[in-house]
Design an enzyme around this catalytic site. Structure first.
Site, PDB file in Angstrom:
ATOM      1  N   LYS A  36       0.895 -10.569  -0.587  1.00  0.00           N
ATOM      2  CA  LYS A  36       1.628  -9.432  -0.041  1.00  0.00           C
ATOM      3  C   LYS A  36       2.208  -9.784   1.326  1.00  0.00           C
ATOM      4  CE  LYS A  36       0.603  -4.505   0.946  1.00  0.00           C
ATOM      5  NZ  LYS A  36      -0.498  -3.507   0.825  1.00  0.00           N
ATOM      6  N   SER A 113       0.585   0.310  -1.817  1.00  0.00           N
ATOM      7  CA  SER A 113       1.675  -0.423  -1.201  1.00  0.00           C
ATOM      8  C   SER A 113       1.748  -1.886  -1.640  1.00  0.00           C
ATOM      9  CB  SER A 113       1.519  -0.357   0.328  1.00  0.00           C
ATOM     10  OG  SER A 113       0.314  -0.995   0.747  1.00  0.00           O
ATOM     11  N   SER A 137      -4.234   1.062  -2.069  1.00  0.00           N
ATOM     12  CA  SER A 137      -3.049   0.233  -2.296  1.00  0.00           C
ATOM     13  C   SER A 137      -3.253  -1.008  -3.156  1.00  0.00           C
ATOM     14  CB  SER A 137      -2.431  -0.182  -0.953  1.00  0.00           C
ATOM     15  OG  SER A 137      -1.874   0.940  -0.308  1.00  0.00           O
TER      16      SER A 137
END
Length: 402
Positions: A36, A113, A137
């Site tokens: 990420k 996310s 997330s």
């Protein structure tokens, strides 16, 4: 030779792909992964999902230790994945770089996310991927995209050189398409020894009544069969009410405590730069700024009470079981009001582990109208390795990819 692939789901950040070779030997040799875009890689700007953040930050001076641990274990980094702006959202939408396609349900959101990492694993582009989980997330995109995911115990995995959101909630989690890979990554990243080893340390199974009632009927019904299979591994479940205050109170207290930290972590940058934000993000930061100190203090006090309650319940090895998300992934055309309703309903459940610092694994246990829904197992802080071992046994029982 590393495998070549086309990013057909838009999981990776635009531009040249960031790659790091893995060591020539190690427990993760032959596996590749993505990360990420809130973890630093030396010489590369960490974009954190927002063009203004990327514009106002220099290239990273060093690579995050969590990434180095994986490459030193033999895994190869294949690129950085998209995230919701400043990791402050649960749908996976990013208007600047494009919302990743949910490979399991292309007409629905991938979840955020850690949206890009989940999409990359679900699409088979990499063997596993790093994300972060503050309010859900990792767990929610794993559920939406039909893969395995773990939120480790708070503080169990090194978050140095990762962008913050709510530091007393932030965890570094990961996704995998196979339960054994999820566990193998944990063998590298998690502290070893002690009570965290050996799945025979866990039990009994505890059904969280509020979370099952909170799920829409289709989700709860779809997961009943999986619940009975888990009982084959951990024995008959006990039913308990964890939150007599109600899940709405868990959400409200989590939201207030996290908002205070989000503004403390990022507010000075937001005020100085006045960045352009996509839908919902600016509103969340405005609400964070407006959170009254007394409200945040009450939320922190509530968290301490809830944490002690959970740790007392789970001290002997108990494992909570509940639907990861109350609903399957929302459709891409859902309106803002409905999105917020899903967010609140979802975070009432994800706040259980978030407030108490628990470890939680979600398994792709069922589908509703062809769309995945996850089943969560959660245990006391420090029992991450044991929980991953149990999840691997449960996956075999459910005939999921092991």
């Amino acid at each position: 030779m590393p495998r070549a692939f086309e990013d057909r789901v838009g999981a990776f950040v635009p531009g040249p792909r960031v790659e790091l070779a893995g060591a020539a030997s190690g427990p993760l040799l032959g596996l590749d992964f993505a990360v990420k875009d809130l973890f630093d890689v030396a010489g590369v700007v960490t974009g954190y999902g927002n063009p203004d953040w990327a514009r106002t930050h220099a290239p990273a001076a060093a690579t995050a230790p969590i990434i180095l641990a994986l490459t030193q274990a033999g895994a190869q980094l294949r690129g950085k994945t998209k995230t919701v702006e400043l990791a402050y959202g649960l749908t996976g939408e990013n208007v600047w770089y494009g919302t990743p396609i949910n490979p399991a349900a292309p007409d629905r959101f991938p979840g955020g996310s850690s949206c890009g990492s989940a999409a990359a694993v679900s699409a088979g582009l990499v063997d596993f991927a790093l994300g972060s989980d503050t309010g859900g997330s990792v767990r929610i995109p794993a559920s939406y995209c039909g893969i395995f995911g773990i939120r480790p115990s708070w503080g169990a995995v090194n978050l140095t050189a990762a962008c913050p959101l709510g530091p007393s909630f932030d965890t570094a989690g990961w996704f995998a398409a196979r339960a054994s890979v999820l566990r193998r990554v944990g063998d590298v990243l998690l502290p070893g020894g002690g009570a965290s080893g050996g799945d025979n340390a866990l039990g009994p199974l505890i059904k969280v009544q509020e979370a099952w009632v909170n799920a829409v009927p289709q989700t709860a019904t779809a997961l009943v069969g999986a619940l009975s299979k888990v009982e084959h591994v951990l024995g008959p479940c006990l039913s308990v009410h964890l939150a007599p205050e109600g899940l709405t109170q868990l959400y409200e207290n989590f939201r207030a405590a996290q908002a205070e930290e989000a503004w403390a972590s990022l507010g000075s940058w937001v005020e100085a730069i006045k960045p352009a934000f996509g839908p919902g993000v600016a509103e969340r930061f405005a609400a964070a700024k407006a959170t009254a100190p007394a409200v945040a203090a009450a939320a922190r006090a509530f968290r301490e009470v809830f944490r002690q309650r959970m740790r007392a319940l789970l001290a002997g090895g108990g494992v909570l079981i509940y639907p990861t998300s109350p609903v399957a992934a929302p459709r891409l055309d859902i309106d803002a009001e409905a999105q917020q309703a899903v967010r609140e309903r979802t975070m009432g459940v994800t706040a259980i582990a978030g407030l108490a610092g628990l470890c939680e694994v979600t398994l792709p246990a069922a589908k509703v109208d062809g769309v995945p829904v996850g089943l969560s197992l959660a245990a006391a802080p420090g029992r991450d390795r044991a929980l991953l071992a149990v999840a691997e046994r449960v996956a075999a029982e459910l005939r999921l990819p092991v």
